[in-house]
Enzyme design. Structure first.
Site, PDB file in Angstrom:
ATOM      1  N   THR A   1       0.841  -1.200   0.000  1.00 11.64           N
ATOM      2  CA  THR A   1       0.000   0.000   0.000  1.00 11.64           C
ATOM      3  C   THR A   1       0.869   1.241   0.000  1.00 11.64           C
ATOM      4  OG1 THR A   1      -1.393  -1.276   1.488  1.00 11.64           O
ATOM      5  CG2 THR A   1      -1.846   1.062   1.402  1.00 11.64           C
TER       6      THR A   1
ATOM      7  N   ASP B   1      -7.359  -3.813   4.528  1.00 17.12           N
ATOM      8  CA  ASP B   1      -7.512  -2.769   5.543  1.00 17.12           C
ATOM      9  C   ASP B   1      -7.583  -1.351   4.980  1.00 17.12           C
ATOM     10  OD1 ASP B   1      -4.669  -3.489   4.878  1.00 17.12           O
ATOM     11  OD2 ASP B   1      -4.330  -1.579   5.909  1.00 17.12           O
TER      12      ASP B   1
HETATM   13  N1  GLY Z   1      -2.642  -3.556   3.109  1.00 18.28           N
HETATM   14  C1  GLY Z   1      -3.230  -3.701   1.860  1.00 18.28           C
HETATM   15  C2  GLY Z   1      -4.098  -4.870   1.717  1.00 18.28           C
HETATM   16  O1  GLY Z   1      -3.990  -5.810   2.501  1.00 18.28           O
HETATM   17  O2  GLY Z   1      -4.913  -4.884   0.821  1.00 18.28           O
END
Ligand code: GLY
Length: 299
Positions: A160, A191
């Site tokens: 991310t 998340d």
């Molecule tokens: N942290 C990004 C995802 O798990 O989609």
């Protein structure tokens, strides 16, 4: 002995900003691209803050730069799911109003973070899939063919991007954007678009943006835990406590934080975490591991 590179700061800085490019393993030959990509995004957000712009605008601007950079798994550069499709998620939160805008499982948005930002004035918090794309079209969002966001990747391309900012009016904002997990089932959402999991911002406490194993971050509501800790302790110990909690369920993460006093910090249990930060009176710098940013206490 304090690190001479990091000037201790007794007073709250008038502005501060920190961006990240994902908690993951970064191959040595890609470290420069991660540092320079984060710096470019930081400088774009910093310019907004120095001109007196809002934390929300700085966060959106910085994340748009990261979404344009195929080094990072967000926007252009997103990974493909098990069906070979791009499905992006993004969110932005305004610490002044607690407004949140978020989109999930969308493939045809050139800048998911800007569509999320357009939603800040809406009653709805989160739109997914076709509904999010319809909203984007109706609000002059930049559309593209989903395949336009995919690139050949030399790495796994996981995770991310994110940004947290404090503006000179004292307002905080946090944002996230991701192409999700390579090879994940269609419709899987992690998340990143979920307040309390991948991000949170509250002017009275602080702002945080997370990266890492989405399912673990959701199970632990890690952004919410981090924010609650910031009510009692500075960012460093709050990050440590969050990573300790995460260890209970397993999973990698990286966390960036600015608290209501303008103290910024970051941490990770992933092998690397590309980050750049700056604040009034302290020049921009970029790193790929917290240990390189070795003052121990960023204020
Ligand atoms: N942290 C990004 C995802 O798990 O989609």
């Amino acid at each position: 002995m304090p690190d001479p590179m990091i000037e201790p700061q007794a007073e709250r800085p008038s502005w501060a900003i920190i961006v990240h490019g994902g908690a993951k393993s970064i191959a040595p030959e890609l470290e420069d691209a991660h540092r320079s990509g984060c710096l470019l995004a930081l400088v774009a957000g910093q310019a907004i803050l120095e001109a007196g712009g809002s934390a929300v605008d700085a966060v959106e601007t910085a994340i748009r730069v990261l979404e344009d950079d195929p080094t990072f798994n967000a926007g252009y550069g997103s990974v493909l799911n098990a069906q070979g499709q791009v499905e992006c998620n993004a969110a932005i939160m305004d610490g002044r109003t607690l407004d949140v805008g978020a989109v999930a499982a969308v493939g045809g948005l050139r800048h998911p973070i800007s569509v999320a930002a357009s939603m800040l004035s809406e009653r709805q918090v989160l739109l997914v899939g076709h509904g999010a794309e319809c909203f984007a079209r109706a609000h002059d969002g930049e559309m593209c063919a989903p395949g336009d966001l995919a690139v050949e990747r030399p790495d796994g391309g996981c995770d991310t991007v994110g940004c947290v900012a404090l503006d000179i009016q004292g307002h905080l904002a946090a944002g996230t954007s991701t192409g999700g997990l390579a090879g994940c089932p269609q419709g899987r959402v992690g998340d990143s678009p979920l307040p309390g999991c991948g991000l949170y911002a509250d002017d009275a406490i602080g702002a945080v943006s997370l990266s890492g194993d989405g399912e673990s971050l959701i199970r632990t509501t890690l952004a919410a835990r981090l924010i609650h800790s910031l009510e009692a302790v500075p960012p460093g110990p709050a990050i440590e406590a969050a990573l300790t909690r995460l260890a209970g369920v397993g999973g990698e993460a990286g966390l960036i934080v600015i608290d209501a006093d303008g103290r910024l910090d970051w941490g990770h249990n992933s092998p690397q975490f590309a980050v750049a930060h700056a604040r009034a009176g302290q020049a921009a710098r970029a790193f790929t591991e917290r240990a390189q940013d070795a003052s121990g206490e960023l204020s």
